[in-house]
Design a protein around this motif. Structure first.
Motif, PDB file in Angstrom:
ATOM      1  N   SER A 171       0.826  -1.204   0.000  1.00  9.56           N
ATOM      2  CA  SER A 171       0.000   0.000   0.000  1.00  9.56           C
ATOM      3  C   SER A 171       0.859   1.251   0.000  1.00  9.56           C
ATOM      4  O   SER A 171       0.596   2.209  -0.748  1.00  9.56           O
ATOM      5  CB  SER A 171      -0.919  -0.007   1.224  1.00  9.56           C
ATOM      6  N   GLU A 172       1.927   1.245   0.801  1.00 15.39           N
ATOM      7  CA  GLU A 172       2.828   2.389   0.853  1.00 15.39           C
ATOM      8  C   GLU A 172       3.584   2.539  -0.459  1.00 15.39           C
ATOM      9  O   GLU A 172       3.759   3.661  -0.959  1.00 15.39           O
ATOM     10  CB  GLU A 172       3.806   2.224   2.022  1.00 15.39           C
ATOM     11  N   GLU A 175       1.241   3.941  -3.228  1.00 14.16           N
ATOM     12  CA  GLU A 175       0.995   5.381  -3.062  1.00 14.16           C
ATOM     13  C   GLU A 175       2.235   6.180  -3.436  1.00 14.16           C
ATOM     14  O   GLU A 175       2.130   7.235  -4.088  1.00 14.16           O
ATOM     15  CB  GLU A 175       0.595   5.670  -1.615  1.00 14.16           C
ATOM     16  N   GLU A 178       2.538   6.298  -7.249  1.00 10.22           N
ATOM     17  CA  GLU A 178       1.601   7.236  -7.866  1.00 10.22           C
ATOM     18  C   GLU A 178       2.020   8.682  -7.611  1.00 10.22           C
ATOM     19  O   GLU A 178       1.966   9.524  -8.523  1.00 10.22           O
ATOM     20  CB  GLU A 178       0.199   7.002  -7.293  1.00 10.22           C
ATOM     21  N   ARG A 179       2.471   8.975  -6.403  1.00  3.70           N
ATOM     22  CA  ARG A 179       2.896  10.337  -6.071  1.00  3.70           C
ATOM     23  C   ARG A 179       4.144  10.726  -6.854  1.00  3.70           C
ATOM     24  O   ARG A 179       4.239  11.842  -7.397  1.00  3.70           O
ATOM     25  CB  ARG A 179       3.158  10.448  -4.568  1.00  3.70           C
TER      26      ARG A 179
END
Length: 316
Positions: A171-172, A175, A178-179
């Motif tokens: 999950s980290e 993210e 994507e960032r």
């Protein structure tokens, strides 16, 4: 992410597919951008090489012109100014290659790593489901065999802990992926625009100088000089260029302080051109010398008047 009862197994699959689709989309789009910007950079490099060829032709013409002194000086000055423009275009190519194309090329590896992380998480999830099935079978077939049931429960707990840790890490990572994609795409597009603005800004300045150099060509004086030479073709023709042209031409004898000689050999070359054309001198010196145009034009005018006086004396 990837946690819950068996009733949520469809949600796990949906989440996994969503992440996989995002990675595939980014990989595809960044690949297309890399190809497009790469083609743009190579086209710009070919344009730079053609500019080098043009300046060479202008310089050769200036050296071979022995009658029209004003035209010879104008061509010489124009070739130096156009060479300076191609210097800036060369910087444009190098910056595009490093800040835009280079950054886009890295996303092939980044997407590959993200896909491997997702695959590892899916494998851990499948291992957890397998341990749960073993426990269910043990409870169903041998409900009174506490040793086997306890062992199955222990293995399921280990698999669940590993799954929880892996899912949190994924999950980290997702993210972060994507960032970083958003930030880097914004940055490289901004760099592209700034690189183009910097080049075209300098090109406008130098093209303004080039336009004035063309206007400085005195066709009347050159035509009159042609008529005099036509009347006395055996008389040797002076090949001296104007003081302004000599001043600009002297810039060619000084190395450019903007980069090493080896830097030119590392630039992106077009398929049509295999050899590097030597470049001119300091760009700043060119702009500094252009400010002395009026004084040099006055000197050139005085030289022209002296030539006319000498010619009239010879005729008498």
């Amino acid at each position: 992410m990837f946690r819950g009862d068996s009733s949520h197994s469809l949600s796990y699959e949906q989440q996994s597919k969503f992440i996989q689709d995002r990675i595939t989309t980014v990989e595809k789009n960044f690949g297309l951008l890399c190809v497009a910007f790469g083609d743009y950079t190579r086209k710009t490099a070919r344009l730079r090489d053609m500019g080098d060829e043009l300046t060479k032709v202008l310089k050769d013409y200036a050296n071979n012109e022995i009658v029209n002194k004003s035209l010879s000086a104008g061509l010489e000055n124009l070739s130096i100014t156009l060479t300076a423009i191609e210097e800036y275009r060369n910087c444009e190519v190098q910056r595009l290659e490093a800040k835009v194309v280079g950054e886009l090329c890295q996303y092939e590896t980044i997407c590959k790593h993200a896909r491997e992380e997702l695959k590892h998480t899916v494998n851990v999830r499948e291992k957890e489901l397998a341990r749960k099935k073993v426990l269910d079978k043990a409870r169903e077939r041998q409900p009174f065999n506490r040793q086997q049931v306890t062992y199955a429960e222990s293995e399921l707990l280990k698999a669940s802990v590993e799954m929880s840790r892996t899912a949190k890490g994924l999950s980290e990572q997702t993210e972060f992926f994507e960032r970083r994609k958003l930030q880097q795409l914004k940055t490289l597009l901004s760099d592209f625009v700034m690189i183009e603005m910097a080049f075209h800004g300098k090109a406008i300045q130098l093209l303004t100088v080039a336009y004035q150099q063309i206007q400085d060509i005195n066709e009347k004086a050159d035509l009159e000089n042609f008529r005099r030479k036509l009347r006395s073709p055996e008389k040797p023709v002076s090949t001296n260029i104007s003081a302004r042209s000599a001043s600009l031409a002297s810039l060619m004898n000084h190395p450019s302080p903007t980069r090493d000689d080896n830097e030119r050999s590392h630039r992106l070359m077009s398929p049509e051109k295999k050899q590097t054309i030597g470049r001119s001198s300091s760009l700043g010196a060119l702009m500094n010398h252009s400010s002395s145009r009026e004084e040099d034009e006055t000197t050139e005018s005085d030289d022209s008047e002296n030539d006319d006086t000498s010619e009239n004396t010879e005729s008498r």
